[in-house]
Design a protein around this motif. Sequence first.
Motif, PDB file in Angstrom:
ATOM      1  N   SER A 293      12.377  45.188  31.739  1.00  0.00           N
ATOM      2  CA  SER A 293      12.905  44.852  33.056  1.00  0.00           C
ATOM      3  C   SER A 293      14.013  45.824  33.391  1.00  0.00           C
ATOM      4  N   ARG A 294      14.244  46.051  34.661  1.00  0.00           N
ATOM      5  CA  ARG A 294      15.268  46.989  35.084  1.00  0.00           C
ATOM      6  C   ARG A 294      16.639  46.355  34.934  1.00  0.00           C
ATOM      7  N   PRO A 295      17.543  47.002  34.164  1.00  0.00           N
ATOM      8  CA  PRO A 295      18.871  46.429  33.974  1.00  0.00           C
ATOM      9  C   PRO A 295      19.659  46.471  35.269  1.00  0.00           C
ATOM     10  N   VAL A 296      20.536  45.505  35.386  1.00  0.00           N
ATOM     11  CA  VAL A 296      21.448  45.487  36.511  1.00  0.00           C
ATOM     12  C   VAL A 296      22.860  45.491  35.965  1.00  0.00           C
ATOM     13  N   ARG A 297      23.776  46.050  36.718  1.00  0.00           N
ATOM     14  CA  ARG A 297      25.157  46.092  36.252  1.00  0.00           C
ATOM     15  C   ARG A 297      25.720  44.686  36.185  1.00  0.00           C
ATOM     16  N   PRO A 298      26.233  44.268  35.015  1.00  0.00           N
ATOM     17  CA  PRO A 298      26.792  42.926  34.902  1.00  0.00           C
ATOM     18  C   PRO A 298      27.969  42.749  35.851  1.00  0.00           C
ATOM     19  N   SER A 299      28.037  41.582  36.448  1.00  0.00           N
ATOM     20  CA  SER A 299      29.144  41.288  37.353  1.00  0.00           C
ATOM     21  C   SER A 299      30.237  40.485  36.663  1.00  0.00           C
ATOM     22  N   HIS A 300      30.038  40.188  35.351  1.00  0.00           N
ATOM     23  CA  HIS A 300      30.992  39.329  34.666  1.00  0.00           C
ATOM     24  C   HIS A 300      31.923  40.110  33.747  1.00  0.00           C
ATOM     25  N   ILE A 301      32.068  41.452  33.946  1.00  0.00           N
ATOM     26  CA  ILE A 301      33.066  42.236  33.229  1.00  0.00           C
ATOM     27  C   ILE A 301      34.006  42.810  34.274  1.00  0.00           C
ATOM     28  N   PRO A 302      34.914  42.004  34.811  1.00  0.00           N
ATOM     29  CA  PRO A 302      35.729  42.434  35.939  1.00  0.00           C
ATOM     30  C   PRO A 302      36.864  43.338  35.508  1.00  0.00           C
ATOM     31  N   LEU A 303      37.373  44.092  36.470  1.00  0.00           N
ATOM     32  CA  LEU A 303      38.605  44.833  36.234  1.00  0.00           C
ATOM     33  C   LEU A 303      39.759  43.850  36.106  1.00  0.00           C
ATOM     34  N   PRO A 304      40.792  44.205  35.348  1.00  0.00           N
ATOM     35  CA  PRO A 304      41.904  43.277  35.171  1.00  0.00           C
ATOM     36  C   PRO A 304      42.624  43.016  36.481  1.00  0.00           C
ATOM     37  N   ARG A 305      43.222  41.843  36.578  1.00  0.00           N
ATOM     38  CA  ARG A 305      43.969  41.481  37.775  1.00  0.00           C
ATOM     39  C   ARG A 305      45.272  42.263  37.840  1.00  0.00           C
ATOM     40  N   THR A 306      45.597  42.748  39.005  1.00  0.00           N
ATOM     41  CA  THR A 306      46.816  43.532  39.170  1.00  0.00           C
ATOM     42  C   THR A 306      47.824  42.754  39.999  1.00  0.00           C
ATOM     43  N   ALA A 307      48.997  43.364  40.169  1.00  0.00           N
ATOM     44  CA  ALA A 307      50.061  42.684  40.893  1.00  0.00           C
ATOM     45  C   ALA A 307      49.700  42.516  42.364  1.00  0.00           C
ATOM     46  N   ALA A 308      50.221  41.487  42.960  1.00  0.00           N
ATOM     47  CA  ALA A 308      49.935  41.220  44.368  1.00  0.00           C
ATOM     48  C   ALA A 308      50.658  42.232  45.244  1.00  0.00           C
ATOM     49  N   ALA A 309      50.016  42.583  46.354  1.00  0.00           N
ATOM     50  CA  ALA A 309      50.637  43.502  47.319  1.00  0.00           C
ATOM     51  C   ALA A 309      51.678  42.749  48.142  1.00  0.00           C
ATOM     52  N   PRO A 310      52.676  43.420  48.725  1.00  0.00           N
ATOM     53  CA  PRO A 310      52.894  44.857  48.574  1.00  0.00           C
ATOM     54  C   PRO A 310      53.674  45.194  47.312  1.00  0.00           C
ATOM     55  N   ARG A 311      53.473  46.389  46.804  1.00  0.00           N
ATOM     56  CA  ARG A 311      54.230  46.847  45.642  1.00  0.00           C
ATOM     57  C   ARG A 311      55.394  47.718  46.090  1.00  0.00           C
ATOM     58  N   PRO A 312      56.451  47.756  45.323  1.00  0.00           N
ATOM     59  CA  PRO A 312      57.520  48.719  45.622  1.00  0.00           C
ATOM     60  C   PRO A 312      57.034  50.126  45.294  1.00  0.00           C
ATOM     61  N   GLY A 313      57.736  51.121  45.770  1.00  0.00           N
ATOM     62  CA  GLY A 313      57.346  52.491  45.474  1.00  0.00           C
ATOM     63  C   GLY A 313      57.449  52.780  43.983  1.00  0.00           C
ATOM     64  N   PHE A 314      56.497  53.563  43.467  1.00  0.00           N
ATOM     65  CA  PHE A 314      56.494  53.897  42.047  1.00  0.00           C
ATOM     66  C   PHE A 314      57.544  54.967  41.760  1.00  0.00           C
ATOM     67  N   ARG A 315      58.325  54.757  40.712  1.00  0.00           N
ATOM     68  CA  ARG A 315      59.335  55.716  40.293  1.00  0.00           C
ATOM     69  C   ARG A 315      58.833  56.455  39.058  1.00  0.00           C
ATOM     70  N   PRO A 316      58.392  57.696  39.204  1.00  0.00           N
ATOM     71  CA  PRO A 316      57.768  58.413  38.090  1.00  0.00           C
ATOM     72  C   PRO A 316      58.770  58.881  37.052  1.00  0.00           C
ATOM     73  N   LEU A 317      58.234  59.252  35.904  1.00  0.00           N
ATOM     74  CA  LEU A 317      59.009  59.824  34.803  1.00  0.00           C
ATOM     75  C   LEU A 317      58.548  61.259  34.613  1.00  0.00           C
ATOM     76  N   THR A 318      59.461  62.210  34.755  1.00  0.00           N
ATOM     77  CA  THR A 318      59.102  63.623  34.613  1.00  0.00           C
ATOM     78  C   THR A 318      58.540  63.885  33.220  1.00  0.00           C
ATOM     79  N   ILE A 319      57.434  64.611  33.159  1.00  0.00           N
ATOM     80  CA  ILE A 319      56.737  64.858  31.899  1.00  0.00           C
ATOM     81  C   ILE A 319      57.114  66.233  31.354  1.00  0.00           C
ATOM     82  N   ARG A 320      57.724  66.232  30.185  1.00  0.00           N
ATOM     83  CA  ARG A 320      58.068  67.477  29.497  1.00  0.00           C
ATOM     84  C   ARG A 320      57.397  67.545  28.125  1.00  0.00           C
TER      85      ARG A 320
END
Length: 240
Positions: free
Chosen positions: A97-124
Motif C-alpha cells: 500500500s502507498r505510505p502516507v505521512r503520519p499526522s501523529h508526529i507533530p512539531l513541538p509546541r512553541t511559545a504563544a505569539a507575540p514574541r519579544p525581539g530575539f537578542r542574538p549572541l555574537t559567534i566567535r
Amino acid sequence: MESLPVRCPVCRRDHMYATPAYPCPCGAPTTTPLLRGAPVTRITHRTWTDDWVTARCRACGRHDQWPQPELCCPCGAVLRIPVRPVAAPGRAPGTASRPVRPSHIPLPRTAAAPRPGFRPLTIRTAQDAVGAAALYLKWLGYREVVQPAGRPSSRIDLRAAGLIAQVDSTTRPTALRDVECLWLNALSASVSGVFFSLAGYAPDARQRADGLVIPLFVMDLTGTPQPVNGPAEELVSPGA
C-alpha cells in the motif's frame, strides 16, 4: 521492547538495536516487528516507500505507517533494519500500500505569539554557536534547554523538553548523514529534532530534512538563526 544484534556490513562493528515504541492514537505503545536472521543493508538511496513500514497495534488492531527502523553506525553508514511484513487492513499479505505521512508526529509546541525581539549572541567560537542556538530555542518557547556535559557520541549539542538539537559549527555544509543521524536519535528518544548550521546544508541534506519534517536553521556570525526550510518556517511562525 524488542532488541536485535546488528553487525555493520561496512566496518563489521557489532551493535544491539532496540526498536523504539510509538504511541498509537488509542494510547498504546506500538513497535515495528523486527525480522530476525535477515541481513541489514546500508542505505545508499532513499525512496518514500522504503522509509515507512506498516505496523499493527496489538491493543486496538489499527494498522499505521511508522518510520523504517534504522541504525546510524559510528563509521558513518546508515543501516536499514529488516522488519516482518504486515498486511494492511483489507489487503492480502504481500500486497503493498502507498505510505502516507503520519499526522501523529507533530512539531513541538512553541511559545504563544507575540514574541519579544530575539537578542542574538555574537559567534566567535564553536561554543558560542551552541550558546546562540540555546538562546534561540528558549526564545521559541522551549523549556529546560541544557547542554549535555561533554558532547556524547550521538553528537547531540542541546536538549530541551521534547527536543534535541545539533549544531554544526564547521566550515563545510552539513551533510545528509548528519541530518539522518539527528532524525534517528530523535526517533529513539521519542522527541523532535532541530538542526543549526553555520555553513548551510548540502542539497540532499535539505531535501531529506524536508521529507522528515526536520527544521533547519542557518546562523551567521551575529548569532541570529534563519529558517531555511518549511518545517523551520512553521516552527518560527507565530502561533505554531
